[in-house]
Design an enzyme around this catalytic site. Structure first.
Site, PDB file in Angstrom:
ATOM      1  N   CYS A 186      -3.190   0.650 -11.888  1.00  0.00           N
ATOM      2  CA  CYS A 186      -2.197  -0.413 -11.986  1.00  0.00           C
ATOM      3  C   CYS A 186      -2.866  -1.757 -11.719  1.00  0.00           C
ATOM      4  O   CYS A 186      -3.900  -1.834 -11.049  1.00  0.00           O
ATOM      5  CB  CYS A 186      -1.085  -0.202 -10.969  1.00  0.00           C
TER       6      CYS A 186
ATOM      7  N   GLU B  68      -1.990  -4.065  -9.722  1.00  0.00           N
ATOM      8  CA  GLU B  68      -2.070  -4.357  -8.288  1.00  0.00           C
ATOM      9  C   GLU B  68      -3.320  -3.731  -7.677  1.00  0.00           C
ATOM     10  O   GLU B  68      -3.998  -4.360  -6.858  1.00  0.00           O
ATOM     11  CB  GLU B  68      -0.829  -3.830  -7.557  1.00  0.00           C
TER      12      GLU B  68
ATOM     13  N   ARG C  71       7.989 -10.770 -19.328  1.00  0.00           N
ATOM     14  CA  ARG C  71       8.867  -9.919 -18.512  1.00  0.00           C
ATOM     15  C   ARG C  71       9.003 -10.405 -17.083  1.00  0.00           C
ATOM     16  O   ARG C  71       9.901  -9.985 -16.362  1.00  0.00           O
ATOM     17  CB  ARG C  71       8.375  -8.471 -18.525  1.00  0.00           C
TER      18      ARG C  71
ATOM     19  N   CYS D 226       4.917   0.084  -8.276  1.00  0.00           N
ATOM     20  CA  CYS D 226       5.324   1.483  -8.379  1.00  0.00           C
ATOM     21  C   CYS D 226       5.158   2.171  -7.025  1.00  0.00           C
ATOM     22  O   CYS D 226       4.611   1.587  -6.079  1.00  0.00           O
ATOM     23  CB  CYS D 226       4.501   2.199  -9.453  1.00  0.00           C
TER      24      CYS D 226
ATOM     25  N   TYR E 234       4.802   8.155   4.898  1.00  0.00           N
ATOM     26  CA  TYR E 234       3.652   8.835   5.484  1.00  0.00           C
ATOM     27  C   TYR E 234       2.595   7.781   5.730  1.00  0.00           C
ATOM     28  O   TYR E 234       2.311   6.961   4.864  1.00  0.00           O
ATOM     29  CB  TYR E 234       3.127   9.899   4.521  1.00  0.00           C
TER      30      TYR E 234
ATOM     31  N   TRP F 254      -1.155   7.111   6.249  1.00  0.00           N
ATOM     32  CA  TRP F 254      -2.526   7.552   6.164  1.00  0.00           C
ATOM     33  C   TRP F 254      -3.405   6.413   6.642  1.00  0.00           C
ATOM     34  O   TRP F 254      -3.195   5.268   6.253  1.00  0.00           O
ATOM     35  CB  TRP F 254      -2.868   7.910   4.729  1.00  0.00           C
TER      36      TRP F 254
END
Length: 138
Positions: free
Chosen positions: A60, A62, A88, A94, A131, A133
């Site tokens: 992606c 990002e 857009r 995501c 979560y 990590w």
């Protein structure tokens, strides 16, 4: 519902860099989903990235912007945004990007679209109860 904070002039500058990046590198209106992203370091420097669209996935925008910032020595980042091609505008990250942002930069502000125009939230607000990590240091 997320409580978005108003954009600053620096946020607008970051959006513009992402927009210029995607406009200069778009795959066009032929169905390819092109995104540009920009991230700001604590020193004010900005780093841009573009996604690599592929039917198998691909990074992606990002993640490309985060990787570019890191490759150029930026370890502390303040704000990130993604902008879509063909006008857009600002797009939210995501789920994979959100998890990576929380893991590497939990205090980063993410610029998101809304009905009232773009605003910012902390990455941790995008994945409450995520979560956690912890990457091992280099």
């Amino acid at each position: 519902m997320l409580d978005l904070h108003p954009l600053t002039a620096a946020d607008e500058e970051l959006i513009e860099l992402a927009r210029r990046t995607v406009d200069a590198n778009t795959d066009g209106p032929d169905g390819i989903y092109t995104m540009g992203a920009a991230v700001r370091g604590v020193d004010g420097r900005m780093y841009a990235g573009i996604n690599l669209y592929h039917f198998l996935g691909g990074p992606c925008a990002e993640l490309v912007a985060l990787g570019r910032a890191r490759a150029e020595g930026a370890r502390e980042l303040t704000t990130i945004v993604a902008v879509g091609n063909e006008g857009r505008g600002v797009c939210g990250p995501c789920g994979r990007d959100r998890q990576i942002l929380v893991d590497y930069h939990p205090g980063i502000r993410v610029i998101l679209p809304s009905e009232d125009g773009p605003g910012t939230v902390l990455a941790t607000d995008l994945l409450p109860g995520a979560y956690r990590w912890t990457p091992t240091p280099d």
